[in-house]
Motif scaffolding. Structure first.
Motif, short mmCIF file in Angstrom:
data_model
loop_
_atom_site.label_atom_id
_atom_site.label_comp_id
_atom_site.label_asym_id
_atom_site.label_seq_id
_atom_site.Cartn_x
_atom_site.Cartn_y
_atom_site.Cartn_z
N ILE A 64 9.12 1.31 -4.43
CA ILE A 64 8.50 2.13 -5.48
C ILE A 64 8.97 1.77 -6.89
O ILE A 64 8.25 1.98 -7.87
N ASP A 65 10.16 1.20 -7.02
CA ASP A 65 10.66 0.86 -8.35
C ASP A 65 10.11 -0.45 -8.89
O ASP A 65 10.48 -0.86 -10.00
N GLN A 66 9.23 -1.10 -8.16
CA GLN A 66 8.59 -2.31 -8.67
C GLN A 66 7.81 -1.95 -9.93
O GLN A 66 7.07 -0.96 -9.96
N PRO A 67 7.95 -2.74 -11.00
CA PRO A 67 7.23 -2.45 -12.25
C PRO A 67 5.72 -2.31 -12.07
O PRO A 67 5.09 -1.47 -12.71
N LEU A 68 5.14 -3.09 -11.18
CA LEU A 68 3.69 -3.01 -10.97
C LEU A 68 3.29 -1.63 -10.44
O LEU A 68 2.33 -1.02 -10.94
N LEU A 69 4.01 -1.12 -9.46
CA LEU A 69 3.69 0.20 -8.92
C LEU A 69 3.89 1.28 -9.97
O LEU A 69 3.12 2.24 -10.06
N GLN A 70 4.91 1.12 -10.78
CA GLN A 70 5.15 2.08 -11.86
C GLN A 70 4.02 2.04 -12.89
O GLN A 70 3.57 3.08 -13.37
N ARG A 71 3.55 0.86 -13.22
CA ARG A 71 2.47 0.73 -14.21
C ARG A 71 1.18 1.42 -13.73
O ARG A 71 0.41 1.93 -14.53
N TYR A 72 0.96 1.41 -12.43
CA TYR A 72 -0.22 2.07 -11.88
C TYR A 72 0.00 3.58 -11.67
O TYR A 72 -0.90 4.28 -11.24
N GLY A 73 1.20 4.05 -11.95
CA GLY A 73 1.48 5.47 -11.82
C GLY A 73 1.64 5.93 -10.38
O GLY A 73 1.44 7.11 -10.08
N THR A 74 2.03 5.03 -9.51
CA THR A 74 2.20 5.37 -8.10
C THR A 74 3.50 6.14 -7.91
O THR A 74 4.55 5.72 -8.38
N SER A 75 3.42 7.26 -7.22
CA SER A 75 4.64 8.03 -6.92
C SER A 75 5.13 7.67 -5.52
O SER A 75 4.35 7.24 -4.66
N ARG A 76 6.39 7.89 -5.30
CA ARG A 76 6.98 7.61 -3.99
C ARG A 76 6.30 8.45 -2.91
O ARG A 76 5.96 7.94 -1.84
N ASP A 77 6.09 9.74 -3.19
CA ASP A 77 5.47 10.61 -2.19
C ASP A 77 4.05 10.18 -1.85
O ASP A 77 3.66 10.16 -0.68
N ASP A 78 3.27 9.84 -2.88
CA ASP A 78 1.90 9.38 -2.64
C ASP A 78 1.87 8.09 -1.83
O ASP A 78 1.08 7.95 -0.90
N LEU A 79 2.74 7.15 -2.20
CA LEU A 79 2.79 5.89 -1.47
C LEU A 79 3.19 6.13 -0.02
O LEU A 79 2.58 5.58 0.90
N ALA A 80 4.20 6.95 0.20
CA ALA A 80 4.65 7.24 1.57
C ALA A 80 3.53 7.88 2.38
O ALA A 80 3.31 7.51 3.55
N GLN A 81 2.79 8.80 1.79
CA GLN A 81 1.69 9.45 2.49
C GLN A 81 0.59 8.45 2.84
O GLN A 81 0.07 8.43 3.95
N GLN A 82 0.24 7.59 1.88
CA GLN A 82 -0.80 6.59 2.12
C GLN A 82 -0.37 5.60 3.20
O GLN A 82 -1.17 5.22 4.07
N LEU A 83 0.89 5.18 3.15
CA LEU A 83 1.39 4.26 4.17
C LEU A 83 1.39 4.91 5.55
O LEU A 83 1.03 4.27 6.54
N ALA A 84 1.77 6.17 5.64
CA ALA A 84 1.79 6.87 6.92
C ALA A 84 0.39 6.94 7.52
O ALA A 84 0.21 6.76 8.73
N GLN A 85 -0.61 7.16 6.67
CA GLN A 85 -1.99 7.24 7.14
C GLN A 85 -2.52 5.89 7.60
O GLN A 85 -3.41 5.83 8.45
N ALA A 86 -1.98 4.83 7.06
CA ALA A 86 -2.47 3.47 7.38
C ALA A 86 -1.44 2.65 8.14
O ALA A 86 -1.52 1.44 8.17
N ILE A 87 -0.50 3.30 8.80
CA ILE A 87 0.67 2.62 9.35
C ILE A 87 0.32 1.47 10.30
O ILE A 87 1.07 0.49 10.38
#
Length: 150
Positions: free
Chosen positions: A19-42
């Motif tokens: 989550i601390d990758q600059p690219l993910l930060q620039r897109y406004g991605t939050s850790r919780d949102d990313l974790a939820q999306q990954l869980a749905q697409a695991i």
């Protein structure tokens, strides 16, 4: 290092790793949102693991893109682990898995991400064109495509 399929219980640790990758930060991605999306697409998520630690992730669709092929949604290496071949190993496995269903793999790269563009071009991806403001108003996405040999 090994590349393997992610497990559902790893969605949050994977998100925390990248989550601390600059690219993910620039897109406004939050850790919780990313974790939820990954869980749905695991079932479509790979991890790179070294010394029992997750050091990279690739999230992909094996088919359906443009009715022709797979799509690489995210590939990211843990901060501090760049330059060790982790991204290449992840991409190799994505290509192998997509090749089982399709001959094509598509991906998007932000217009400002020159390093990623060079990486994919070295790997044989062709720049197809720009999609202005596709995800965020100030960011154009560059569509790349690769014909995966059988």
């Amino acid at each position: 290092m090994i590349i393997r399929s992610a497990r559902r219980e790893e969605a949050d640790p994977i998100a925390a790793t990248v989550i601390d990758q600059p690219l993910l930060q620039r897109y406004g991605t939050s850790r919780d949102d990313l974790a939820q999306q990954l869980a749905q697409a695991i079932d479509q998520v790979l991890v790179a693991e070294a010394a029992n630690k997750i050091v990279g992730v690739a999230w992909f669709l094996s088919s359906g893109t443009l009715g022709l092929g797979g799509y690489l949604k995210l590939i990211s290496v843990a901060p501090g682990c760049e330059g060790r071949g982790i991204g290449s190993a992840l991409l190799d496995e994505v290509e192998r898995r997509v090749r089982e269903k399709s001959r094509h793999l598509f991906l998007l790269v932000s217009h400002f991400n020159d390093a990623a563009q060079r990486f994919y071009e070295r790997r044989g991806y062709q720049r197809i064109g720009a999609l202005p403001s596709l995800v965020k108003p100030e960011i154009d996405e560059i569509l790349y495509w690769k014909n995966l040999p059988v």
